[in-house]
Each structure stands twice: as C-alpha cells, then as structure tokens.
Design a protein around this motif. Structure first.
Motif, PDB file in Angstrom:
ATOM      1  N   ASP A  38       0.839  -1.195   0.000  1.00 53.49           N
ATOM      2  CA  ASP A  38       0.000   0.000   0.000  1.00 53.49           C
ATOM      3  C   ASP A  38       0.881   1.254   0.000  1.00 53.49           C
ATOM      4  OD1 ASP A  38       0.050   1.148   3.106  1.00 53.49           O
ATOM      5  OD2 ASP A  38       0.389  -1.014   2.947  1.00 53.49           O
ATOM      6  N   TRP A  39       0.287   2.404  -0.321  1.00 53.52           N
ATOM      7  CA  TRP A  39       1.056   3.634  -0.492  1.00 53.52           C
ATOM      8  C   TRP A  39       1.751   4.075   0.794  1.00 53.52           C
ATOM      9  CZ3 TRP A  39       0.398   8.164   2.222  1.00 53.52           C
ATOM     10  CH2 TRP A  39      -0.773   8.280   2.983  1.00 53.52           C
ATOM     11  N   ALA A  40       1.083   3.908   1.952  1.00 42.72           N
ATOM     12  CA  ALA A  40       1.664   4.355   3.217  1.00 42.72           C
ATOM     13  C   ALA A  40       2.879   3.505   3.584  1.00 42.72           C
ATOM     14  CB  ALA A  40       0.619   4.303   4.329  1.00 42.72           C
ATOM     15  N   SER A  41       2.756   2.202   3.438  1.00 41.58           N
ATOM     16  CA  SER A  41       3.876   1.314   3.747  1.00 41.58           C
ATOM     17  C   SER A  41       5.045   1.579   2.811  1.00 41.58           C
ATOM     18  CB  SER A  41       3.444  -0.149   3.643  1.00 41.58           C
ATOM     19  OG  SER A  41       2.421  -0.441   4.569  1.00 41.58           O
ATOM     20  N   PHE A  42       4.745   1.814   1.523  1.00 38.67           N
ATOM     21  CA  PHE A  42       5.803   2.120   0.556  1.00 38.67           C
ATOM     22  C   PHE A  42       6.552   3.370   0.990  1.00 38.67           C
ATOM     23  CE2 PHE A  42       7.877   3.640  -3.210  1.00 38.67           C
ATOM     24  CZ  PHE A  42       8.174   2.510  -3.954  1.00 38.67           C
ATOM     25  N   THR A  43       5.813   4.410   1.388  1.00 39.18           N
ATOM     26  CA  THR A  43       6.441   5.668   1.817  1.00 39.18           C
ATOM     27  C   THR A  43       7.321   5.456   3.039  1.00 39.18           C
ATOM     28  OG1 THR A  43       4.546   6.926   0.970  1.00 39.18           O
ATOM     29  CG2 THR A  43       6.008   8.045   2.527  1.00 39.18           C
ATOM     30  N   ILE A  44       6.800   4.743   4.019  1.00 38.31           N
ATOM     31  CA  ILE A  44       7.551   4.497   5.256  1.00 38.31           C
ATOM     32  C   ILE A  44       8.853   3.766   4.957  1.00 38.31           C
ATOM     33  CG2 ILE A  44       7.543   3.280   7.475  1.00 38.31           C
ATOM     34  CD1 ILE A  44       4.446   3.662   7.464  1.00 38.31           C
ATOM     35  N   ILE A  45       8.750   2.675   4.204  1.00 37.79           N
ATOM     36  CA  ILE A  45       9.938   1.866   3.904  1.00 37.79           C
ATOM     37  C   ILE A  45      10.912   2.649   3.031  1.00 37.79           C
ATOM     38  CG2 ILE A  45      10.761  -0.234   2.758  1.00 37.79           C
ATOM     39  CD1 ILE A  45       8.073  -1.523   3.531  1.00 37.79           C
ATOM     40  N   ARG A  46      10.397   3.406   2.068  1.00 35.51           N
ATOM     41  CA  ARG A  46      11.253   4.199   1.188  1.00 35.51           C
ATOM     42  C   ARG A  46      12.090   5.197   1.987  1.00 35.51           C
ATOM     43  NH1 ARG A  46       9.190   8.587  -3.410  1.00 35.51           N
ATOM     44  NH2 ARG A  46      11.286   9.143  -4.170  1.00 35.51           N
ATOM     45  N   LEU A  47      11.444   5.945   2.861  1.00 35.36           N
ATOM     46  CA  LEU A  47      12.163   6.979   3.619  1.00 35.36           C
ATOM     47  C   LEU A  47      13.090   6.371   4.670  1.00 35.36           C
ATOM     48  CD1 LEU A  47       9.355   9.662   4.047  1.00 35.36           C
ATOM     49  CD2 LEU A  47      11.344   9.749   2.534  1.00 35.36           C
ATOM     50  N   LEU A  48      12.643   5.316   5.345  1.00 41.24           N
ATOM     51  CA  LEU A  48      13.504   4.688   6.354  1.00 41.24           C
ATOM     52  C   LEU A  48      14.709   4.015   5.707  1.00 41.24           C
ATOM     53  CD1 LEU A  48      10.934   3.130   8.861  1.00 41.24           C
ATOM     54  CD2 LEU A  48      12.372   5.153   9.197  1.00 41.24           C
ATOM     55  N   SER A  49      14.531   3.451   4.519  1.00 41.63           N
ATOM     56  CA  SER A  49      15.658   2.836   3.810  1.00 41.63           C
ATOM     57  C   SER A  49      16.689   3.892   3.438  1.00 41.63           C
ATOM     58  CB  SER A  49      15.165   2.121   2.551  1.00 41.63           C
ATOM     59  OG  SER A  49      14.285   1.079   2.874  1.00 41.63           O
ATOM     60  N   GLY A  50      16.208   5.032   2.925  1.00 43.78           N
ATOM     61  CA  GLY A  50      17.123   6.122   2.589  1.00 43.78           C
ATOM     62  C   GLY A  50      17.840   6.643   3.815  1.00 43.78           C
ATOM     63  N   ALA A  51      17.096   6.775   4.923  1.00 41.03           N
ATOM     64  CA  ALA A  51      17.698   7.259   6.165  1.00 41.03           C
ATOM     65  C   ALA A  51      18.753   6.286   6.678  1.00 41.03           C
ATOM     66  CB  ALA A  51      16.615   7.455   7.222  1.00 41.03           C
ATOM     67  N   LEU A  52      18.474   4.990   6.555  1.00 40.19           N
ATOM     68  CA  LEU A  52      19.401   3.971   7.068  1.00 40.19           C
ATOM     69  C   LEU A  52      20.705   3.966   6.285  1.00 40.19           C
ATOM     70  CD1 LEU A  52      19.853   1.620   9.019  1.00 40.19           C
ATOM     71  CD2 LEU A  52      18.819   0.109   7.317  1.00 40.19           C
ATOM     72  N   ILE A  53      20.617   3.944   4.954  1.00 41.90           N
ATOM     73  CA  ILE A  53      21.844   3.834   4.162  1.00 41.90           C
ATOM     74  C   ILE A  53      22.680   5.107   4.252  1.00 41.90           C
ATOM     75  CG2 ILE A  53      20.816   4.634   1.974  1.00 41.90           C
ATOM     76  CD1 ILE A  53      22.578   2.470   0.588  1.00 41.90           C
ATOM     77  N   VAL A 184      16.741  11.207   7.639  1.00 42.25           N
ATOM     78  CA  VAL A 184      16.492  10.728   9.009  1.00 42.25           C
ATOM     79  C   VAL A 184      15.254  11.421   9.583  1.00 42.25           C
ATOM     80  CG1 VAL A 184      17.382  10.663  11.364  1.00 42.25           C
ATOM     81  CG2 VAL A 184      18.894  10.106   9.450  1.00 42.25           C
ATOM     82  N   GLY A 185      15.176  12.737   9.397  1.00 45.26           N
ATOM     83  CA  GLY A 185      14.012  13.473   9.883  1.00 45.26           C
ATOM     84  C   GLY A 185      12.737  13.034   9.184  1.00 45.26           C
ATOM     85  N   ALA A 186      12.790  12.868   7.853  1.00 43.11           N
ATOM     86  CA  ALA A 186      11.613  12.432   7.098  1.00 43.11           C
ATOM     87  C   ALA A 186      11.224  11.011   7.475  1.00 43.11           C
ATOM     88  CB  ALA A 186      11.893  12.530   5.599  1.00 43.11           C
ATOM     89  N   GLY A 187      12.218  10.164   7.754  1.00 40.73           N
ATOM     90  CA  GLY A 187      11.934   8.796   8.165  1.00 40.73           C
ATOM     91  C   GLY A 187      11.183   8.749   9.484  1.00 40.73           C
ATOM     92  N   LEU A 188      11.565   9.610  10.403  1.00 40.89           N
ATOM     93  CA  LEU A 188      10.851   9.681  11.686  1.00 40.89           C
ATOM     94  C   LEU A 188       9.424  10.181  11.484  1.00 40.89           C
ATOM     95  CD1 LEU A 188      13.696  11.162  13.936  1.00 40.89           C
ATOM     96  CD2 LEU A 188      12.846   8.810  13.908  1.00 40.89           C
ATOM     97  N   LEU A 189       9.268  11.195  10.615  1.00 46.98           N
ATOM     98  CA  LEU A 189       7.927  11.706  10.325  1.00 46.98           C
ATOM     99  C   LEU A 189       7.068  10.647   9.641  1.00 46.98           C
ATOM    100  CD1 LEU A 189       8.790  15.303   9.042  1.00 46.98           C
ATOM    101  CD2 LEU A 189       7.584  14.723  11.157  1.00 46.98           C
ATOM    102  N   ALA A 190       7.702   9.790   8.852  1.00 46.61           N
ATOM    103  CA  ALA A 190       6.965   8.761   8.129  1.00 46.61           C
ATOM    104  C   ALA A 190       6.261   7.783   9.064  1.00 46.61           C
ATOM    105  CB  ALA A 190       7.905   7.992   7.198  1.00 46.61           C
ATOM    106  N   LEU A 191       6.748   7.682  10.294  1.00 45.95           N
ATOM    107  CA  LEU A 191       6.100   6.794  11.258  1.00 45.95           C
ATOM    108  C   LEU A 191       4.678   7.245  11.576  1.00 45.95           C
ATOM    109  CD1 LEU A 191       9.089   6.153  13.704  1.00 45.95           C
ATOM    110  CD2 LEU A 191       8.268   4.701  11.828  1.00 45.95           C
ATOM    111  N   LEU A 192       4.374   8.524  11.267  1.00 45.96           N
ATOM    112  CA  LEU A 192       3.009   9.018  11.455  1.00 45.96           C
ATOM    113  C   LEU A 192       2.029   8.325  10.504  1.00 45.96           C
ATOM    114  CD1 LEU A 192       3.754  12.866  11.710  1.00 45.96           C
ATOM    115  CD2 LEU A 192       3.189  11.309  13.590  1.00 45.96           C
ATOM    116  N   LEU A 193       2.550   7.700   9.461  1.00 41.14           N
ATOM    117  CA  LEU A 193       1.697   7.023   8.481  1.00 41.14           C
ATOM    118  C   LEU A 193       1.384   5.583   8.860  1.00 41.14           C
ATOM    119  CD1 LEU A 193       3.337   8.230   5.128  1.00 41.14           C
ATOM    120  CD2 LEU A 193       1.314   9.154   6.268  1.00 41.14           C
ATOM    121  N   VAL A 194       1.953   5.097   9.949  1.00 40.07           N
ATOM    122  CA  VAL A 194       1.739   3.700  10.365  1.00 40.07           C
ATOM    123  C   VAL A 194       0.248   3.361  10.475  1.00 40.07           C
ATOM    124  CG1 VAL A 194       2.029   2.075  12.268  1.00 40.07           C
ATOM    125  CG2 VAL A 194       3.980   3.411  11.467  1.00 40.07           C
ATOM    126  N   PRO A 195      -0.605   4.244  11.047  1.00 45.06           N
ATOM    127  CA  PRO A 195      -2.039   3.902  11.129  1.00 45.06           C
ATOM    128  C   PRO A 195      -2.708   3.711   9.769  1.00 45.06           C
ATOM    129  CG  PRO A 195      -1.510   5.692  12.642  1.00 45.06           C
ATOM    130  CD  PRO A 195      -0.309   5.504  11.763  1.00 45.06           C
TER     131      PRO A 195
END
Length: 288
Positions: A38-53, A184-195
């Motif tokens: 789904d779009w929310a999960s894609f966004t979360i994983i996309r931003l967290l992956s970028g933040a991690l690497i 990193v900041g966007a990845g943290l904000l992306a957690l708001l999309l978990v619901p």
C-alpha cells in the motif's frame, strides 16, 4: 564545466541520475498497481531505507550519529510531504502522467519560492511558467482520458513539496550530510503514516521495490544529483530534467503496459515548451 574524460564522466553520471529519478515513478507505480504494497507502507519503507543507508554511511564517515537539526526542519518536512503525496498519487496515476505533473509543479514552486526571496523572474521566465501551467491544466482537466483529479492534485502537491526540498538544500556546505539528516528526519515523520498502512497487503516483492526506491534511486540518487550539479551548468541541469517524464512514460509503456494517450502527448509538449522557454530566458538573463 568539465572537459575531456571529466566531461564524459559527468555526462554518464547525469544519465544515471535521470534514470534514477524516472525509476522512482516506475518502482512506485509497479508496487502499487500490482497490489504488492500500500502507499503508506511504501512511503515508510522508502524513507527509512534512505535514512538507514545515508545515516550509516555518513555516520561512519564523520564518526558520529547523523541526527536532524533545527535548521533541517524544512528539508525533512518537505521530503516527507513529497514522498507521501507521491506514493498516494500513484495509486491511480500512470508513471509517465505522474512525472509530467510532478516536474512542472516543482519548477513553478521553485520560481514562486524565489519570488519570496526577491528573485524577480523575467517576462520570458513568467511566460514559460504560464505555458507550463497551461500544459499541466490540459493534462489534468476533466475529460474521458483525464487522470483522476484528486491523484493529479496530490502529485502537484508533491511537486510543490519537491520545490521546497530543493530550496532547503540550496547552498548547504555539505549536501550529502544534509541529505542524510533530511532523510532521518523524514523517516521519523513517516512513522506518522503507520495507522494508514495495510499490513495484510504487503509482500516481500513490494518491500524490495520500496527499499530500492528509498536506498538507491532516492537517497543515493539525490546525493549524486547535487554532485553532478557542481560540474554542469544550471541550464544543462534544467534541460536534462525534461527527459525524466519521457523516460518514465516510455518505461511505463514498455514495462507496465500503460497506454500513451493524445492528452498526455499534447500536455507534455506544452509543458516542455513552457519549461524550455523559461530555461532559455534564464540563460539569456545570465548572459546579459
């Protein structure tokens, strides 16, 4: 501008970056249209992956954790807004259509932000922006072959957010480090999309597409883009971005079975003409 082998190297890197930008549209659309995620999960994983690497690489390089600062708020928030709206829009938009909406919206956003900083555009630049906006209206105006209006507006919002992200990184001393902090900041904000995430629809293939988009075609692609910008002219950089919607559109037709409509061709030609005029006016202004 470099010459000789350096020039060929910059040209090669530029092609890689443009392909990466177009790939973001293809990866996102492929994951969503195939029901892989789904779009929310894609966004979360996309931003967290970028933040991690980027966080790991720059953290090791600088010998300390990469954490966002107060001055990174605009960059992180605009990156989050862009990525979220981008993915949500691709629920219904074809890859090429989405890129055609994103590009002029981002360019117009950059021009408007420049106005707030007393950067007054010339008549040619204003005319080019108006023509590009007309092409955008032609593309999303109601009709039998029009893309869903709400998705088109979401992608236009993503383009506006991209403009703010571009300005946030303009002039920073160490853009790779700044990009890492933004992610990193966007990845943290992306957690708001978990619901909003629908975990029952997530597949490993969808996760893989999101990771590739986040870690490679986004995070590393953005860093490489600013590396290339230091070695080519602004006019060349602006013109080169015109190829992104074309690459995405061709990829959508060949890889995703999307249909190339007359509306897309007409709107795209008007948009390209407007952006081309704005670039020509910008080059003339600098030469004067």
């Amino acid at each position: 501008m470099e010459s000789g082998h350096g020039g060929w190297r910059s040209t090669g890197l530029l092609f890689v970056v443009l392909a990466a930008f177009a790939s973001n549209s293809l990866l996102n659309r492929a994951a969503l249209v195939g029901g892989q995620i789904d779009w929310a999960s894609f966004t979360i994983i996309r931003l967290l992956s970028g933040a991690l690497i980027l966080g790991l690489f720059l953290g090791v390089r600088h010998g300390k954790a990469v954490l966002p600062r107060r001055g990174d708020c605009v960059g992180a928030m605009s990156l989050f807004a862009y990525a979220g709206a981008f993915s949500a829009a691709y629920i219904s938009l074809d890859a090429g259509v989405g890129a055609l909406i994103l590009f002029p919206a981002g360019q117009i956003s950059i021009q408007l932000i420049g106005l707030t900083r007393s950067i007054i555009p010339t008549r040619g630049q204003l005319a080019g922006a108006a023509i590009a906006l007309t092409g955008l209206v032609v593309l999303i105006a109601p009709g039998a072959t029009a893309p869903p209006l709400w998705s088109g507006l979401l992608m236009a919002f993503a383009g506006i957010a991209w403009g703010f992200y571009t300005w946030a990184g303009k002039g920073v001393a160490d853009f790779p480090l700044a990009t890492a902090r933004y992610f990193v900041g966007a990845g943290l904000l992306a957690l708001l999309l978990v619901p909003f995430a629908v975990t029952s629809t997530i597949t490993w293939h969808g996760v893989l597409l999101a990771v590739i988009s986040g870690a490679f075609t986004s995070a590393l692609g953005y860093v490489l883009w600013y590396h290339v910008l230091a070695r080519i002219s602004i006019a060349t950089a602006a013109v080169s971005q015109l190829s992104v919607p074309a690459i995405a559109g061709l990829g959508g037709v060949l890889l995703l079975g999307e249909v190339l409509t007359m509306r897309m061709i007409t709107g795209g030609m008007i948009i390209f003409a407007g952006i081309g005029l704005a670039i020509w006016a910008s080059a003339g202004r600098k030469a004067a």
